[in-house]
Design a protein around this motif. Structure first.
Motif, short mmCIF file in Angstrom:
data_model
loop_
_atom_site.label_atom_id
_atom_site.label_comp_id
_atom_site.label_asym_id
_atom_site.label_seq_id
_atom_site.Cartn_x
_atom_site.Cartn_y
_atom_site.Cartn_z
N LEU A 140 0.75 -1.24 -0.56
CA LEU A 140 -0.31 0.22 0.07
C LEU A 140 1.04 1.33 0.38
CD1 LEU A 140 -3.47 1.11 1.87
CD2 LEU A 140 -1.45 2.50 2.31
N TYR A 141 2.56 1.34 0.65
CA TYR A 141 2.83 2.06 1.08
C TYR A 141 3.67 2.79 -0.48
CZ TYR A 141 0.82 2.39 5.03
OH TYR A 141 0.14 2.21 6.42
N ALA A 142 3.42 1.86 -1.41
CA ALA A 142 4.33 2.36 -2.67
C ALA A 142 3.89 3.11 -3.16
CB ALA A 142 4.45 0.66 -3.11
N THR A 143 2.57 3.47 -3.03
CA THR A 143 1.60 4.43 -3.85
C THR A 143 0.98 5.51 -3.07
OG1 THR A 143 -0.03 2.85 -3.67
CG2 THR A 143 0.75 2.89 -6.00
N TYR A 144 0.89 5.49 -1.48
CA TYR A 144 0.80 5.54 -0.62
C TYR A 144 1.77 7.12 -0.42
CZ TYR A 144 -1.08 7.21 4.17
OH TYR A 144 -1.49 8.02 4.87
N ILE A 145 3.03 6.74 -0.30
CA ILE A 145 4.06 7.69 0.77
C ILE A 145 4.38 8.41 -1.38
CG2 ILE A 145 6.79 7.40 0.76
CD1 ILE A 145 6.16 4.95 2.52
N PRO A 146 4.61 8.46 -2.39
CA PRO A 146 4.75 9.43 -3.28
C PRO A 146 4.19 10.22 -3.17
CG PRO A 146 5.43 6.80 -4.00
CD PRO A 146 4.46 6.78 -2.87
N PHE A 147 2.71 10.45 -3.10
CA PHE A 147 1.72 11.05 -3.59
C PHE A 147 1.51 12.23 -2.36
CE2 PHE A 147 -2.10 12.29 -4.41
CZ PHE A 147 -2.22 12.71 -6.05
N MET A 148 1.91 12.16 -1.49
CA MET A 148 2.18 12.49 0.00
C MET A 148 2.00 14.52 -0.42
SD MET A 148 2.87 11.20 3.35
CE MET A 148 1.65 10.52 4.27
N ILE A 149 3.40 14.63 -0.94
CA ILE A 149 3.75 15.78 -1.70
C ILE A 149 3.09 16.81 -2.72
CG2 ILE A 149 5.86 17.52 -1.68
CD1 ILE A 149 8.06 15.00 -0.69
N PRO A 150 3.19 15.83 -3.86
CA PRO A 150 2.69 16.36 -4.55
C PRO A 150 0.79 17.19 -4.80
CG PRO A 150 2.91 14.48 -5.54
CD PRO A 150 4.03 14.60 -3.94
N GLY A 151 0.30 15.86 -3.83
CA GLY A 151 -0.77 15.97 -3.47
C GLY A 151 -1.21 17.12 -2.79
N LEU A 170 -5.64 -8.62 -4.51
CA LEU A 170 -5.44 -8.01 -3.77
C LEU A 170 -4.49 -7.01 -3.31
CD1 LEU A 170 -6.80 -7.51 -0.66
CD2 LEU A 170 -5.28 -9.83 0.38
N ILE A 171 -2.82 -7.23 -3.97
CA ILE A 171 -2.23 -6.22 -4.19
C ILE A 171 -2.60 -5.53 -5.27
CG2 ILE A 171 -0.04 -6.33 -5.39
CD1 ILE A 171 1.01 -7.17 -2.90
N THR A 172 -3.67 -5.34 -6.18
CA THR A 172 -3.72 -4.56 -7.83
C THR A 172 -4.43 -3.52 -6.54
OG1 THR A 172 -3.77 -5.27 -8.86
CG2 THR A 172 -4.99 -3.62 -9.35
N VAL A 173 -5.66 -4.06 -5.03
CA VAL A 173 -6.63 -2.53 -4.53
C VAL A 173 -5.56 -2.49 -3.39
CG1 VAL A 173 -8.32 -3.63 -2.94
CG2 VAL A 173 -8.47 -4.67 -4.98
N ARG A 174 -4.65 -3.03 -2.97
CA ARG A 174 -4.27 -2.40 -1.76
C ARG A 174 -3.59 -0.77 -2.12
NH1 ARG A 174 -5.29 -2.32 3.43
NH2 ARG A 174 -2.64 -2.13 4.32
N LEU A 175 -2.96 -1.13 -3.54
CA LEU A 175 -1.95 0.08 -4.23
C LEU A 175 -2.88 1.00 -4.51
CD1 LEU A 175 0.29 -2.26 -6.68
CD2 LEU A 175 1.24 -0.97 -5.13
N LEU A 176 -4.13 0.42 -5.25
CA LEU A 176 -5.04 2.09 -5.34
C LEU A 176 -4.82 2.60 -4.46
CD1 LEU A 176 -7.37 0.46 -8.05
CD2 LEU A 176 -5.76 2.17 -8.26
N VAL A 177 -5.89 1.63 -3.01
CA VAL A 177 -6.07 2.57 -2.01
C VAL A 177 -5.09 3.48 -1.36
CG1 VAL A 177 -6.15 2.35 0.86
CG2 VAL A 177 -7.53 1.05 -0.99
N GLY A 178 -4.03 3.18 -0.99
CA GLY A 178 -2.36 4.30 -1.28
C GLY A 178 -2.72 5.35 -1.87
N LEU A 179 -2.72 5.10 -3.03
CA LEU A 179 -2.38 5.71 -4.18
C LEU A 179 -3.35 6.85 -3.78
CD1 LEU A 179 -1.63 7.62 -6.79
CD2 LEU A 179 -3.27 6.18 -7.91
#
Length: 497
Positions: A103-114, A151-160
């Motif tokens: 999940l944090y592979a997409t959760y973390i990178p989007f914090m600053i630009p968001g 399940l991996i795909t869903v978790r990546l989307l939640v993180g994003l």
């Protein structure tokens, strides 16, 4: 130019020096050093108190409800596993740890630009509301996963979709409150996060008993929580206040808000992108804050994600007991953080409160590692609550309180949360070996011990900068070599230690 400032008994600032220096505070309010932690009594304090409470009523419920569902939709995978998800879709314990981390592979990178995107292009209500609606739909669609890959795909989307939500909330809060008012307000939505753990445990307890219908028990968990989250997102999209001006209706409220804005001039500053402020963000205080955030997040994510599994596998409770025994733990953590945050705001101390809570949690992990009796281990879970939400929440507010102007603060918060949340990917990797999770507990214990040192060093750093600023104000001599002398480098900016 030499300048000394002295406060009279009402908290106003009087100036001494050359004729050029004897201008009024109103003429220089946009750039004159103002102690942002003091409340000047130029406006009726009762009117100000009422406006602050109006901000609370108009803003905090949105934050609490939305962060409640953010935390719930992100961490309910632990409850789903206990309810049978891993067995039904055929994933191993190692794969489950990977799913939790990814999940944090997409959760973390989007914090600053968001945060930058929200400040630059979007209205807060539409941006935040759309994020919640989107991740709610993903939560609902989790009922269709049928294997490791989906399940991996869903978790990546939640993180994003959740990535920048907390940092956006933290930045928005600084538009409404003084630095010394932030700990209590942040406590409200971190308490909501703790209650999400309790609520998730209650829902999971009920779902465990569902033996009828076309869906497996864990799918009802995602369906029910997703629908509730969707309703919250629509509410935020329609009614969230975009700015303090939306909540200031009467002339008195507008005057009070204008006065608060004047007194917060140094703290606020410009919200537009600035290369110089971006570079000024990269300092030792931010580095220490990131270290503290990472260490505390190791505790938060490891404990909150794996608590139901720890209670079942490590302490020997059955599935039903493991679900409902999480409820009082999270409830205690939430109430405890409210008390700690109130003390922090009243005393205007951050570091000592963090050190106390972290020290108690260290004792809890020592007990988990050294004691065999389940009842004593369960008691240790309550000791860990002393830093569970305090550590991440108060550290974030500590950084926000001591960073100015607005662009630097927003960027610092985003860096802090982004890099600190790397712990969300690391924690599941050390919590891999059930039933005792010895490696996970030992790693967390080491992180908290190191965190104590970082907190002490951060407190000393802010104390030292306060002394430098005080001497400049007393002597009128500023011999610092740096060219940046505004925002938190302004001599009368006072840091909370």
């Amino acid at each position: 130019m030499g300048l000394s400032a002295a406060k009279n008994h009402r908290g106003s600032i009087s100036l001494t020096g050359s004729e050029e220096e004897k201008m009024s505070i109103e003429q220089k309010s946009s750039h004159l050093a103002i102690d942002v932690t003091s409340l000047e009594e130029s406006i009726d304090p009762e009117a100000e108190r009422k406006l602050v409470h109006k901000f609370d009523y108009g803003l905090v419920p949105f934050f609490c409800v939305s962060y409640f569902f953010s935390a719930l939709d992100r961490s309910n995978i632990g409850n789903a596993k206990v309810a049978g998800m891993a067995t039904d879709i055929g994933i191993t314990d190692v794969q489950f740890s990977n799913v939790t981390s990814v999940l944090y592979a997409t959760y973390i990178p989007f914090m600053i630009p968001g945060v930058w995107f929200m400040r630059r292009f979007a209205r807060a209500k539409y941006y935040l509301g759309s994020m919640i609606i989107a991740w709610s739909l993903v939560t609902i669609f989790t009922i269709f996963v049928n294997g490791y890959g989906s399940l991996i795909t869903v978790r990546l989307l939640v993180g994003l979709l959740e990535g920048s939500y907390l940092s956006c909330m933290s930045v928005i809060a600084t538009d409404y409150y003084f630095p010394h008012e932030l700990a209590r307000r942040s406590a409200y939505y971190f308490v909501a996060s703790s209650f999400s753990g309790s609520f998730g445990g209650l829902i999971a307890t009920g779902i465990t008993k569902i033996n009828s219908g076309k869906l497996e028990s864990w799918k009802y968990l995602y369906l029910i929580e997703g629908l509730l989250s969707l309703a919250a997102g629509i509410w935020v999209f329609l009614y969230f206040p975009d700015s303090p001006s939306v909540l200031t209706k009467t002339e008195t409220e507008k005057k009070v808000h204008a006065d608060r804005s004047r007194r917060r001039a140094i703290y606020m500053g410009d919200t537009k992108f600035s290369k110089s402020e971006l570079l000024a963000t990269l300092n030792w205080q931010l580095l220490l804050s990131i270290v503290i955030q990472f260490c505390q997040d190791i505790c938060l994510y490891g404990f909150s994600t794996f608590l139901p599994i720890i209670l079942k596998s490590g302490l020997g409770f059955n599935s039903l007991e493991a679900q409902y025994l999480t409820v009082p733990v999270y409830f205690f953590a939430g109430i405890l953080y409210l008390i700690q945050a109130e003390i922090s705001d009243r005393t205007r101390l951050r570091g000592p409160i963090l050190m106390f809570g972290t020290s108690i949690a260290i004792i809890g992990y020592i007990i988990l590692l050294s004691v065999k009796k389940s009842a004593v281990k369960y008691f240790a879970c309550y000791l860990i609550c002393f830093t569970l939400y305090l550590g991440t929440g108060l550290n974030e507010i500590w950084l926000a309180s001591n960073t100015a102007p607005a662009f630097k603060r927003g960027t610092s918060i985003s860096f802090n949360l982004s890099l600190g949340n790397v712990a969300g990917a690391v924690s599941p990797q050390v919590y891999r070996k059930a039933p005792d999770y010895t490696l996970g507990h030992a790693f967390t214990l080491g992180c908290l011990a190191f965190c104590l040192f970082a907190i002490a060093l951060q407190s000393w750093s802010y104390w030292r900068r306060n002394n430098i600023h005080r001497k400049i104000l007393e002597t009128g001599v500023d011999d610092r070599k740096q060219t940046r002398k505004h925002g938190d480098d302004d001599p009368s900016f006072k840091f909370l230690i």
